[in-house]
Design an enzyme around this catalytic site. Structure first.
Site, mmCIF file in Angstrom:
data_model
loop_
_atom_site.group_PDB
_atom_site.id
_atom_site.type_symbol
_atom_site.label_atom_id
_atom_site.label_comp_id
_atom_site.label_asym_id
_atom_site.label_seq_id
_atom_site.Cartn_x
_atom_site.Cartn_y
_atom_site.Cartn_z
ATOM 1 N N TYR A 110 -1.882 -0.821 10.536
ATOM 2 C CA TYR A 110 -1.974 -1.118 9.091
ATOM 3 C C TYR A 110 -0.655 -0.733 8.413
ATOM 4 O O TYR A 110 -0.084 -1.509 7.648
ATOM 5 C CB TYR A 110 -3.156 -0.356 8.496
ATOM 6 C CG TYR A 110 -3.413 -0.636 7.035
ATOM 7 C CD1 TYR A 110 -4.104 -1.782 6.635
ATOM 8 C CD2 TYR A 110 -2.993 0.252 6.041
ATOM 9 C CE1 TYR A 110 -4.365 -2.037 5.289
ATOM 10 C CE2 TYR A 110 -3.246 0.004 4.700
ATOM 11 C CZ TYR A 110 -3.937 -1.136 4.333
ATOM 12 O OH TYR A 110 -4.179 -1.384 2.995
ATOM 13 N N SER B 6 0.858 -1.184 0.000
ATOM 14 C CA SER B 6 0.000 0.000 0.000
ATOM 15 C C SER B 6 0.896 1.237 0.000
ATOM 16 O O SER B 6 2.073 1.152 0.381
ATOM 17 C CB SER B 6 -0.837 -0.025 1.285
ATOM 18 O OG SER B 6 -1.488 1.203 1.482
HETATM 19 N N1 LIG Z 1 -8.897 -0.619 -0.806
HETATM 20 C C1 LIG Z 1 -7.865 0.206 -0.656
HETATM 21 O O1 LIG Z 1 -8.012 1.434 -0.546
HETATM 22 C C2 LIG Z 1 -6.474 -0.342 -0.635
HETATM 23 C C3 LIG Z 1 -5.390 0.539 -0.789
HETATM 24 C C4 LIG Z 1 -4.086 0.033 -0.763
HETATM 25 C C5 LIG Z 1 -3.885 -1.315 -0.596
HETATM 26 N N2 LIG Z 1 -4.942 -2.155 -0.440
HETATM 27 C C6 LIG Z 1 -4.693 -3.575 -0.215
HETATM 28 O O2 LIG Z 1 -5.273 -4.324 -1.265
HETATM 29 C C7 LIG Z 1 -5.628 -5.618 -0.778
HETATM 30 C C8 LIG Z 1 -7.060 -5.942 -1.167
HETATM 31 O O3 LIG Z 1 -7.913 -5.011 -0.538
HETATM 32 P P1 LIG Z 1 -9.435 -4.770 -0.976
HETATM 33 O O4 LIG Z 1 -9.601 -3.318 -1.080
HETATM 34 O O5 LIG Z 1 -9.770 -5.630 -2.118
HETATM 35 O O6 LIG Z 1 -10.163 -5.242 0.362
HETATM 36 P P2 LIG Z 1 -11.462 -6.148 0.594
HETATM 37 O O7 LIG Z 1 -11.816 -5.967 2.022
HETATM 38 O O8 LIG Z 1 -12.472 -5.888 -0.456
HETATM 39 O O9 LIG Z 1 -10.896 -7.632 0.351
HETATM 40 C C9 LIG Z 1 -10.041 -8.283 1.259
HETATM 41 C C10 LIG Z 1 -10.288 -9.775 1.169
HETATM 42 O O10 LIG Z 1 -9.383 -10.414 2.078
HETATM 43 C C11 LIG Z 1 -10.097 -11.437 2.756
HETATM 44 N N3 LIG Z 1 -9.476 -11.744 4.036
HETATM 45 C C12 LIG Z 1 -9.473 -10.983 5.162
HETATM 46 N N4 LIG Z 1 -8.863 -11.630 6.159
HETATM 47 C C13 LIG Z 1 -8.460 -12.825 5.660
HETATM 48 C C14 LIG Z 1 -7.775 -13.939 6.199
HETATM 49 N N5 LIG Z 1 -7.404 -13.969 7.491
HETATM 50 N N6 LIG Z 1 -7.518 -14.998 5.407
HETATM 51 C C15 LIG Z 1 -7.922 -15.001 4.110
HETATM 52 N N7 LIG Z 1 -8.583 -13.984 3.550
HETATM 53 C C16 LIG Z 1 -8.851 -12.905 4.308
HETATM 54 C C17 LIG Z 1 -11.507 -10.864 2.943
HETATM 55 O O11 LIG Z 1 -12.461 -11.873 3.217
HETATM 56 C C18 LIG Z 1 -11.717 -10.167 1.613
HETATM 57 O O12 LIG Z 1 -12.297 -11.027 0.657
HETATM 58 C C19 LIG Z 1 -5.394 -5.584 0.733
HETATM 59 O O13 LIG Z 1 -4.159 -6.172 1.038
HETATM 60 C C20 LIG Z 1 -5.352 -4.101 1.038
HETATM 61 O O14 LIG Z 1 -4.612 -3.821 2.198
HETATM 62 C C21 LIG Z 1 -6.234 -1.705 -0.477
#
Ligand SMILES: NC(=O)c1ccc[n+]([C@@H]2O[C@H](COP(=O)([O-])OP(=O)(O)OC[C@H]3O[C@@H](n4cnc5c(N)ncnc54)[C@H](O)[C@@H]3O)[C@@H](O)[C@H]2O)c1
Length: 309
Positions: free
Chosen positions: A190, A177
């Site tokens: 985070y 991120s």
């Molecule tokens: N959305 C944002 O703004 C953003 C920005 C930068 C980075 N990210 C990163 O991108 C990645 C995806 O994020 P997203 O926005 O799609 O989030 P999201 O919440 O839509 O998806 C996350 C997924 O991870 C799964 N998950 C959570 N805990 C888990 C576990 N213990 N074991 C297995 N699966 C698990 C959840 O069930 C979910 O399906 C993450 O690593 C997040 O930190 C997101």
């Protein structure tokens, strides 16, 4: 005299190689970098049940890859499997796995190796956010952030990297991120987990590079906020330089970076400038800039109550 000649020779070799690398980079600025083919590759995506993970799965399905989908949420993961199946995937396998549990990761990984084969593209994408200021965040939630967002990467690498090395073929993708590059107000645990994930992936890249394991590639992704459920309600004051990204755009860029075997992907581009400025600006000026871009208020509207409670 001889040691001086030796040093001069080393320096000349270094400079010569550096010039070649710079020329290569310049050439690829003007002509498109060839994209690798991923049809038939076994792509494992953690956190495939929603957000970026689901969209990544759909994208790789269209590129002809075999998909291994991991999520803690069985129902949503199964939905993704059905969606990729409808998109005409070469093969899709859904596994319920709690990536925060080392034993669960190892258990499901060996099941995958038996039932599907050697994973060649590993995308560590599963993530959670607590969204509380450091002293308001319970210890268990902070531990969970580190377990899911960082430690899971250690266990998946341990499980799948040895076969990649043996086959001299593999790609390690770390979804970190922009909060893994710059601290963010209200995201202490985070940020810690994302900095750790970044440092870990970069170090393993150095190790594979130095060991001349040329077939092992790494891509480290550092996006700003994306419109998924995770950071629902968060805002950006300077949306012309720091827009909240559309998930489809983010996934397009991530897949393209993987196909180009690009090491780092920061998005939007302004993140590269912020990281550069952070390295030399006086801290007080850095804080003024942070205040100006609204960095102390990004999390004000955070409404992701499911993960907050
Ligand atoms: N959305 C944002 O703004 C953003 C920005 C930068 C980075 N990210 C990163 O991108 C990645 C995806 O994020 P997203 O926005 O799609 O989030 P999201 O919440 O839509 O998806 C996350 C997924 O991870 C799964 N998950 C959570 N805990 C888990 C576990 N213990 N074991 C297995 N699966 C698990 C959840 O069930 C979910 O399906 C993450 O690593 C997040 O930190 C997101």
């Amino acid at each position: 005299m001889a040691p001086i000649l030796g040093l001069a020779q080393e320096l000349l070799v270094f400079l010569g190689k550096s010039i070649l690398v710079v020329v290569e980079s310049l050439v690829f600025t003007f002509i498109p970098v060839p994209r690798k083919k991923v049809a038939g590759e076994i792509v494992l995506i953690t956190g495939a049940g929603s957000g970026l993970g689901r969209l990544l799965a759909l994208k790789f399905a269209r590129l002809g890859s075999v998909l291994v989908l991991w999520d803690i949420n069985q129902e949503r993961n199964e939905e993704t499997r059905k969606m990729v199946q409808e998109a005409g995937v070469a093969g899709a396998y859904a596994y319920t796995c709690d990536c925060s549990q080392r034993e669960d990761v190892y258990r499901v990984a060996s099941q995958v190796k038996k039932e599907v084969g050697d994973v060649s593209i590993l995308i560590n994408n599963a993530g959670i956010v607590t969204g509380r200021k450091f002293l308001d965040c319970p210890d268990e939630l902070m531990e969970k952030s580190l377990d899911v967002n960082f430690k899971a990467h250690l266990w998946t690498y341990k499980a799948f990297l040895p076969a990649m090395i043996a086959n001299d073929h593999g790609h390690l993708v770390c979804i970190s991120s922009s909060a893994g590059l710059i601290g963010v107000y209200g995201l202490a645990d985070y940020c810690a987990s994302k900095f750790a994930a970044f440092g870990f992936a970069e170090t393993v890249f150095f190790e594979t590079f130095a060991s001349k394991q040329k077939g092992i590639k790494t891509t480290i992704v550092c996006p700003f906020f994306i419109k998924t459920q995770m950071f629902e309600g968060c805002t950006s004051r300077l949306s012309y330089v720091l827009p909240i990204l559309e998930p489809e755009y983010a996934v397009e860029k991530i897949v393209d970076a993987i196909l180009k075997e690009q090491l780092y992907l920061y998005m939007p581009r302004f993140i590269y400038i912020m990281v550069f400025l952070k390295s030399f600006l006086p801290p007080k000026l850095g804080m003024l800039l942070a205040e100006y871009v609204g960095a102390f208020n990004f999390m004000d509207g955070f409404t992701n109550s499911k993960k907050k409670d």
